[in-house]
Design a protein around this motif. Structure first.
Motif, PDB file in Angstrom:
ATOM      1  N   THR A  68       0.842  -1.196   0.000  1.00 53.06           N
ATOM      2  CA  THR A  68       0.000   0.000   0.000  1.00 53.06           C
ATOM      3  C   THR A  68       0.877   1.246   0.000  1.00 53.06           C
ATOM      4  O   THR A  68       1.728   1.409   0.870  1.00 53.06           O
ATOM      5  N   LYS A  69       0.656   2.121  -0.977  1.00 54.98           N
ATOM      6  CA  LYS A  69       1.415   3.363  -1.049  1.00 54.98           C
ATOM      7  C   LYS A  69       0.763   4.424  -0.170  1.00 54.98           C
ATOM      8  O   LYS A  69      -0.463   4.498  -0.067  1.00 54.98           O
ATOM      9  N   VAL A  70       1.591   5.282   0.428  1.00 58.67           N
ATOM     10  CA  VAL A  70       1.134   6.449   1.179  1.00 58.67           C
ATOM     11  C   VAL A  70       1.725   7.691   0.523  1.00 58.67           C
ATOM     12  O   VAL A  70       2.930   7.744   0.256  1.00 58.67           O
ATOM     13  N   ARG A  71       0.868   8.674   0.261  1.00 55.41           N
ATOM     14  CA  ARG A  71       1.346   9.933  -0.309  1.00 55.41           C
ATOM     15  C   ARG A  71       1.565  10.949   0.802  1.00 55.41           C
ATOM     16  O   ARG A  71       0.714  11.130   1.675  1.00 55.41           O
ATOM     17  N   SER A  72       2.704  11.635   0.755  1.00 62.72           N
ATOM     18  CA  SER A  72       3.030  12.689   1.711  1.00 62.72           C
ATOM     19  C   SER A  72       3.511  13.894   0.910  1.00 62.72           C
ATOM     20  O   SER A  72       4.663  13.953   0.482  1.00 62.72           O
ATOM     21  N   PRO A  74       2.108  18.206  -0.645  1.00 65.02           N
ATOM     22  CA  PRO A  74       1.162  19.331  -0.558  1.00 65.02           C
ATOM     23  C   PRO A  74      -0.255  18.877  -0.876  1.00 65.02           C
ATOM     24  O   PRO A  74      -0.478  18.065  -1.775  1.00 65.02           O
ATOM     25  N   SER A  75      -1.215  19.395  -0.126  1.00 69.35           N
ATOM     26  CA  SER A  75      -2.603  18.960  -0.290  1.00 69.35           C
ATOM     27  C   SER A  75      -3.170  19.359  -1.639  1.00 69.35           C
ATOM     28  O   SER A  75      -4.024  18.668  -2.195  1.00 69.35           O
ATOM     29  N   SER A  76      -2.707  20.472  -2.177  1.00 68.59           N
ATOM     30  CA  SER A  76      -3.166  20.894  -3.496  1.00 68.59           C
ATOM     31  C   SER A  76      -2.319  20.193  -4.549  1.00 68.59           C
ATOM     32  O   SER A  76      -1.410  20.753  -5.144  1.00 68.59           O
ATOM     33  N   ARG A  77      -2.631  18.908  -4.767  1.00 67.92           N
ATOM     34  CA  ARG A  77      -1.822  18.093  -5.664  1.00 67.92           C
ATOM     35  C   ARG A  77      -1.977  18.529  -7.109  1.00 67.92           C
ATOM     36  O   ARG A  77      -3.078  18.780  -7.592  1.00 67.92           O
ATOM     37  N   SER A  78      -0.866  18.609  -7.771  1.00 66.79           N
ATOM     38  CA  SER A  78      -0.846  18.838  -9.216  1.00 66.79           C
ATOM     39  C   SER A  78      -0.066  17.700  -9.845  1.00 66.79           C
ATOM     40  O   SER A  78       1.074  17.428  -9.457  1.00 66.79           O
ATOM     41  N   GLY A  79      -0.705  17.015 -10.773  1.00 63.95           N
ATOM     42  CA  GLY A  79      -0.028  15.894 -11.406  1.00 63.95           C
ATOM     43  C   GLY A  79       1.216  16.295 -12.165  1.00 63.95           C
ATOM     44  O   GLY A  79       2.051  15.455 -12.487  1.00 63.95           O
ATOM     45  N   LYS A  80       1.358  17.578 -12.436  1.00 65.11           N
ATOM     46  CA  LYS A  80       2.523  18.064 -13.167  1.00 65.11           C
ATOM     47  C   LYS A  80       3.666  18.460 -12.246  1.00 65.11           C
ATOM     48  O   LYS A  80       4.758  18.782 -12.693  1.00 65.11           O
ATOM     49  N   ARG A  81       3.409  18.461 -10.930  1.00 68.32           N
ATOM     50  CA  ARG A  81       4.432  18.895  -9.974  1.00 68.32           C
ATOM     51  C   ARG A  81       5.451  17.780  -9.747  1.00 68.32           C
ATOM     52  O   ARG A  81       5.105  16.609  -9.668  1.00 68.32           O
ATOM     53  N   ALA A  83       7.136  17.050  -6.951  1.00 67.70           N
ATOM     54  CA  ALA A  83       7.334  17.204  -5.511  1.00 67.70           C
ATOM     55  C   ALA A  83       6.482  16.171  -4.791  1.00 67.70           C
ATOM     56  O   ALA A  83       5.504  15.671  -5.324  1.00 67.70           O
ATOM     57  N   GLY A  84       6.888  15.887  -3.559  1.00 68.27           N
ATOM     58  CA  GLY A  84       6.117  14.951  -2.764  1.00 68.27           C
ATOM     59  C   GLY A  84       6.838  13.628  -2.572  1.00 68.27           C
ATOM     60  O   GLY A  84       7.863  13.344  -3.201  1.00 68.27           O
ATOM     61  N   ARG A 133       8.552  14.077   6.327  1.00 64.91           N
ATOM     62  CA  ARG A 133       7.425  14.267   5.413  1.00 64.91           C
ATOM     63  C   ARG A 133       6.124  13.776   6.046  1.00 64.91           C
ATOM     64  O   ARG A 133       5.067  14.401   5.891  1.00 64.91           O
ATOM     65  N   TYR A 134       6.186  12.660   6.735  1.00 61.72           N
ATOM     66  CA  TYR A 134       4.979  12.169   7.421  1.00 61.72           C
ATOM     67  C   TYR A 134       4.465  13.209   8.414  1.00 61.72           C
ATOM     68  O   TYR A 134       3.260  13.479   8.496  1.00 61.72           O
TER      69      TYR A 134
END
Length: 203
Positions: A68-72, A74-81, A83-84, A133-134
């Motif tokens: 299971t993947k966890v994303r950590s 910015p909440s305003s996710r941009s698929g082009k960014r 970062a993360g 990051r968590y």
């Protein structure tokens, strides 16, 4: 499947990862193949998962293992960014219904408890950037547990209501790690069942 170009957006990473045979961590545009695990790592993870899974029956929580993947990020996710962080915790506990990144349902946004079995190749990452990051991007996370492979030692980081973190170290096979946020306990004797520390130290 070969590795793609070194710098990826989130969308490019997810498209690659969902078609890959092996697992990869994503850090700010870069991807890193995950190393294989030792027998001790496998046993510790299985033991801890079995204990939590049994205790969580009939509760609002559920435990999932390392696929299971966890994303950590910015909440305003941009698929082009570029970062993360996308990581694969050894064990993640989710309270109530899982919140997913998208309709595919393979990336969790609301971890409650994360458990990692430490290894020489990943310990610095688990203690450093990943935990940072968590703390920053996963406000639902209340407990972060690090389990040593080399000795009976379990470290427990807990987020208080004011946002600060406390730390406890539990040593020896008689130790018990209390996780009141999910009403569970991890007994070191259960977590380390079948682990021969003399054999591990001689490897």
């Amino acid at each position: 499947m070969g590795l793609p170009k070194s710098i990826l957006t989130e969308d490019e990473y997810l498209a690659f990862e969902r078609g890959a045979e092996d697992r990869h961590i994503y850090v700010d545009g870069e991807i890193f193949a995950m190393a294989g695990e030792s027998g001790a790592h496998s046993d510790i993870t299985a033991n801890a998962f079995a204990s939590l899974h049994a205790q969580l029956r009939g509760t609002p929580c559920r435990a999932r293992t390392k696929d299971t993947k966890v994303r950590s990020g910015p909440s305003s996710r941009s698929g082009k960014r570029r970062a993360g962080l996308y990581s694969y915790p050894d064990i993640v506990v989710i309270r109530a219904e899982p919140e997913y990144l998208d309709a595919i349902g393979d990336v969790i946004l609301n971890p409650k408890v994360i458990v990692e079995a430490l290894s020489d190749s990943t310990e610095a990452f688990d203690r450093g950037l990943k935990f940072a990051r968590y703390q920053k991007y996963n406000p639902t996370l209340t407990d972060y547990v690090l389990v040593s492979q080399n000795q009976p030692q379990i470290e427990h980081f807990h987020r208080e209501q004011n946002g600060s973190w406390t730390y406890q170290i539990h040593e020896g096979l008689k130790a018990i790690v209390k996780l009141p946020s999910i009403r569970c306990r991890l007994r070191a004797a259960d977590v380390y069942e079948r682990i021969d520390f003399d054999a591990e130290s001689n490897k």
